[in-house]
Motif scaffolding. Sequence first.
Motif, PDB file in Angstrom:
ATOM      1  N   THR A 136       0.812  -1.208   0.000  1.00  0.00           N
ATOM      2  CA  THR A 136       0.000   0.000   0.000  1.00  0.00           C
ATOM      3  C   THR A 136       0.851   1.267   0.000  1.00  0.00           C
ATOM      4  OG1 THR A 136      -1.820   1.142   1.098  1.00  0.00           O
ATOM      5  CG2 THR A 136      -0.213   0.129   2.530  1.00  0.00           C
ATOM      6  N   ASN A 137       0.351   2.273  -0.671  1.00  0.00           N
ATOM      7  CA  ASN A 137       0.857   3.639  -0.574  1.00  0.00           C
ATOM      8  C   ASN A 137       2.340   3.818  -0.914  1.00  0.00           C
ATOM      9  OD1 ASN A 137      -0.097   6.250  -0.189  1.00  0.00           O
ATOM     10  ND2 ASN A 137       0.768   6.342   1.862  1.00  0.00           N
ATOM     11  N   ILE A 138       2.804   3.165  -1.978  1.00  0.00           N
ATOM     12  CA  ILE A 138       4.193   3.346  -2.408  1.00  0.00           C
ATOM     13  C   ILE A 138       4.261   3.536  -3.917  1.00  0.00           C
ATOM     14  CG2 ILE A 138       5.230   2.001  -0.529  1.00  0.00           C
ATOM     15  CD1 ILE A 138       5.694  -0.227  -2.648  1.00  0.00           C
ATOM     16  N   LYS A 139       5.379   4.091  -4.354  1.00  0.00           N
ATOM     17  CA  LYS A 139       5.701   4.204  -5.767  1.00  0.00           C
ATOM     18  C   LYS A 139       7.068   3.567  -5.957  1.00  0.00           C
ATOM     19  CE  LYS A 139       5.992   7.523  -9.573  1.00  0.00           C
ATOM     20  NZ  LYS A 139       5.803   8.942  -9.943  1.00  0.00           N
ATOM     21  N   ILE A 140       7.166   2.674  -6.927  1.00  0.00           N
ATOM     22  CA  ILE A 140       8.428   2.015  -7.244  1.00  0.00           C
ATOM     23  C   ILE A 140       8.814   2.415  -8.655  1.00  0.00           C
ATOM     24  CG2 ILE A 140       9.657  -0.164  -7.514  1.00  0.00           C
ATOM     25  CD1 ILE A 140       7.678  -1.415  -5.532  1.00  0.00           C
ATOM     26  N   PHE A 141      10.022   2.950  -8.805  1.00  0.00           N
ATOM     27  CA  PHE A 141      10.510   3.385 -10.107  1.00  0.00           C
ATOM     28  C   PHE A 141      11.227   2.253 -10.832  1.00  0.00           C
ATOM     29  CE2 PHE A 141      10.086   7.427  -7.892  1.00  0.00           C
ATOM     30  CZ  PHE A 141       9.524   8.221  -8.870  1.00  0.00           C
ATOM     31  N   LYS A 142      11.135   2.285 -12.157  1.00  0.00           N
ATOM     32  CA  LYS A 142      11.852   1.340 -12.998  1.00  0.00           C
ATOM     33  C   LYS A 142      13.333   1.396 -12.645  1.00  0.00           C
ATOM     34  CE  LYS A 142      12.888   0.192 -17.774  1.00  0.00           C
ATOM     35  NZ  LYS A 142      12.573   0.439 -19.181  1.00  0.00           N
ATOM     36  N   GLY A 143      13.944   0.222 -12.483  1.00  0.00           N
ATOM     37  CA  GLY A 143      15.365   0.123 -12.154  1.00  0.00           C
ATOM     38  C   GLY A 143      15.648  -0.025 -10.673  1.00  0.00           C
ATOM     39  N   ALA A 144      14.612   0.108  -9.845  1.00  0.00           N
ATOM     40  CA  ALA A 144      14.793  -0.014  -8.394  1.00  0.00           C
ATOM     41  C   ALA A 144      14.938  -1.479  -7.983  1.00  0.00           C
ATOM     42  CB  ALA A 144      13.615   0.606  -7.652  1.00  0.00           C
ATOM     43  N   LEU A 145      15.701  -1.701  -6.925  1.00  0.00           N
ATOM     44  CA  LEU A 145      15.722  -3.002  -6.281  1.00  0.00           C
ATOM     45  C   LEU A 145      14.383  -3.150  -5.567  1.00  0.00           C
ATOM     46  CD1 LEU A 145      19.274  -2.839  -4.641  1.00  0.00           C
ATOM     47  CD2 LEU A 145      18.664  -3.864  -6.840  1.00  0.00           C
ATOM     48  N   VAL A 146      13.759  -4.304  -5.709  1.00  0.00           N
ATOM     49  CA  VAL A 146      12.442  -4.549  -5.129  1.00  0.00           C
ATOM     50  C   VAL A 146      12.556  -5.717  -4.154  1.00  0.00           C
ATOM     51  CG1 VAL A 146      10.039  -5.205  -5.627  1.00  0.00           C
ATOM     52  CG2 VAL A 146      11.288  -3.709  -7.205  1.00  0.00           C
ATOM     53  N   VAL A 147      11.856  -5.606  -3.031  1.00  0.00           N
ATOM     54  CA  VAL A 147      11.829  -6.673  -2.038  1.00  0.00           C
ATOM     55  C   VAL A 147      10.398  -7.113  -1.780  1.00  0.00           C
ATOM     56  CG1 VAL A 147      13.947  -5.927  -0.871  1.00  0.00           C
ATOM     57  CG2 VAL A 147      11.737  -5.039  -0.095  1.00  0.00           C
ATOM     58  N   TYR A 148      10.275  -8.320  -1.217  1.00  0.00           N
ATOM     59  CA  TYR A 148       9.015  -8.766  -0.642  1.00  0.00           C
ATOM     60  C   TYR A 148       9.031  -8.278   0.800  1.00  0.00           C
ATOM     61  CZ  TYR A 148       8.763 -12.413  -4.308  1.00  0.00           C
ATOM     62  OH  TYR A 148       8.708 -13.097  -5.488  1.00  0.00           O
ATOM     63  N   ASP A 149       7.970  -7.592   1.235  1.00  0.00           N
ATOM     64  CA  ASP A 149       7.895  -7.228   2.654  1.00  0.00           C
ATOM     65  C   ASP A 149       7.464  -8.470   3.434  1.00  0.00           C
ATOM     66  OD1 ASP A 149       5.098  -7.433   2.303  1.00  0.00           O
ATOM     67  OD2 ASP A 149       4.695  -5.515   3.267  1.00  0.00           O
ATOM     68  N   ALA A 150       7.335  -8.347   4.738  1.00  0.00           N
ATOM     69  CA  ALA A 150       7.005  -9.491   5.592  1.00  0.00           C
ATOM     70  C   ALA A 150       5.675 -10.137   5.220  1.00  0.00           C
ATOM     71  CB  ALA A 150       7.003  -9.063   7.055  1.00  0.00           C
ATOM     72  N   ALA A 151       4.752  -9.369   4.631  1.00  0.00           N
ATOM     73  CA  ALA A 151       3.447  -9.903   4.230  1.00  0.00           C
ATOM     74  C   ALA A 151       3.444 -10.419   2.790  1.00  0.00           C
ATOM     75  CB  ALA A 151       2.376  -8.827   4.404  1.00  0.00           C
ATOM     76  N   GLY A 152       4.580 -10.307   2.086  1.00  0.00           N
ATOM     77  CA  GLY A 152       4.682 -10.827   0.723  1.00  0.00           C
ATOM     78  C   GLY A 152       4.353  -9.836  -0.377  1.00  0.00           C
ATOM     79  N   PHE A 153       4.253  -8.553  -0.039  1.00  0.00           N
ATOM     80  CA  PHE A 153       3.970  -7.530  -1.043  1.00  0.00           C
ATOM     81  C   PHE A 153       5.271  -6.882  -1.516  1.00  0.00           C
ATOM     82  CE2 PHE A 153      -0.058  -7.722   1.284  1.00  0.00           C
ATOM     83  CZ  PHE A 153      -0.941  -7.889   0.223  1.00  0.00           C
ATOM     84  N   ALA A 154       5.290  -6.454  -2.783  1.00  0.00           N
ATOM     85  CA  ALA A 154       6.451  -5.783  -3.360  1.00  0.00           C
ATOM     86  C   ALA A 154       6.610  -4.398  -2.750  1.00  0.00           C
ATOM     87  CB  ALA A 154       6.302  -5.675  -4.871  1.00  0.00           C
ATOM     88  N   ALA A 155       7.856  -4.077  -2.386  1.00  0.00           N
ATOM     89  CA  ALA A 155       8.179  -2.774  -1.814  1.00  0.00           C
ATOM     90  C   ALA A 155       9.548  -2.341  -2.322  1.00  0.00           C
ATOM     91  CB  ALA A 155       8.185  -2.852  -0.287  1.00  0.00           C
ATOM     92  N   ASN A 156       9.877  -1.077  -2.139  1.00  0.00           N
ATOM     93  CA  ASN A 156      11.203  -0.591  -2.510  1.00  0.00           C
ATOM     94  C   ASN A 156      12.262  -1.315  -1.696  1.00  0.00           C
ATOM     95  OD1 ASN A 156      11.262   1.654  -4.520  1.00  0.00           O
ATOM     96  ND2 ASN A 156       9.685   2.452  -3.147  1.00  0.00           N
ATOM     97  N   GLY A 157      13.358  -1.664  -2.367  1.00  0.00           N
ATOM     98  CA  GLY A 157      14.459  -2.331  -1.696  1.00  0.00           C
ATOM     99  C   GLY A 157      14.998  -1.494  -0.552  1.00  0.00           C
ATOM    100  N   SER A 158      15.243  -2.137   0.561  1.00  0.00           N
ATOM    101  CA  SER A 158      15.808  -1.458   1.721  1.00  0.00           C
ATOM    102  C   SER A 158      16.453  -2.490   2.628  1.00  0.00           C
ATOM    103  CB  SER A 158      14.733  -0.683   2.480  1.00  0.00           C
ATOM    104  OG  SER A 158      13.721  -1.562   2.921  1.00  0.00           O
ATOM    105  N   ASP A 159      17.384  -2.030   3.421  1.00  0.00           N
ATOM    106  CA  ASP A 159      18.117  -2.889   4.340  1.00  0.00           C
ATOM    107  C   ASP A 159      17.379  -2.947   5.680  1.00  0.00           C
ATOM    108  OD1 ASP A 159      20.106  -4.386   5.589  1.00  0.00           O
ATOM    109  OD2 ASP A 159      21.334  -2.636   6.041  1.00  0.00           O
ATOM    110  N   ILE A 160      16.190  -3.570   5.660  1.00  0.00           N
ATOM    111  CA  ILE A 160      15.437  -3.706   6.908  1.00  0.00           C
ATOM    112  C   ILE A 160      15.137  -5.185   7.156  1.00  0.00           C
ATOM    113  CG2 ILE A 160      14.414  -1.401   6.827  1.00  0.00           C
ATOM    114  CD1 ILE A 160      11.826  -2.667   5.845  1.00  0.00           C
ATOM    115  N   ALA A 161      15.020  -5.530   8.408  1.00  0.00           N
ATOM    116  CA  ALA A 161      14.763  -6.914   8.787  1.00  0.00           C
ATOM    117  C   ALA A 161      13.426  -7.392   8.227  1.00  0.00           C
ATOM    118  CB  ALA A 161      14.777  -7.039  10.309  1.00  0.00           C
ATOM    119  N   GLY A 162      13.384  -8.666   7.871  1.00  0.00           N
ATOM    120  CA  GLY A 162      12.135  -9.286   7.467  1.00  0.00           C
ATOM    121  C   GLY A 162      11.794  -9.202   5.997  1.00  0.00           C
ATOM    122  N   VAL A 163      12.656  -8.558   5.176  1.00  0.00           N
ATOM    123  CA  VAL A 163      12.373  -8.489   3.743  1.00  0.00           C
ATOM    124  C   VAL A 163      13.269  -9.464   2.992  1.00  0.00           C
ATOM    125  CG1 VAL A 163      11.644  -6.080   3.914  1.00  0.00           C
ATOM    126  CG2 VAL A 163      13.979  -6.605   3.197  1.00  0.00           C
TER     127      VAL A 163
END
Length: 143
Positions: free
Chosen positions: A25-52
């Motif tokens: 919910t409530n995000i924008k992902i730009f072409k070329g970005a690293l993408v992660v699965y968040d803890a619930a399995g949804f695509a989110a912007n890549g980040s160095d956070i636990a659980g992704v």
Amino acid sequence: MANLTADLQLDFRGEIRIQKLPMLTNIKIFKGALVVYDAAGFAANGSDIAGVKFAGIANETVDNTGGASGAKSIEVANGEYKLTGSSLEQADAGRLVYIGADNQTVTDGTGATNDIPVGTLIEFLSATSGWVNTLAIPGVAST
């Protein structure tokens, strides 16, 4: 560096695998970005956070600002990409690289807190650039 604020055209070579993922919910992902699965399995912007977990490289820009989780999907790709790096060196060739400080940078682990693997550095180019096989993550199921 900082998170992308515009599309980034990445160099790639060989074949790539593409899949569609429902977005957080409530995000924008730009072409070329690293993408992660968040803890619930949804695509989110890549980040160095636990659980992704790393999912792939955004193959398009999708804006789900104001939308519920799963309201929109994004196409992500995996294969061999020339990625921006931080603290890379020749000795890292053949080793895993991890999500760095933002959604466009990989690192040899220097400065990474959660060591979210992106793939294997298959060709060192410089301290700030290298070819990464995002399908080659030993011990992690490929997407």
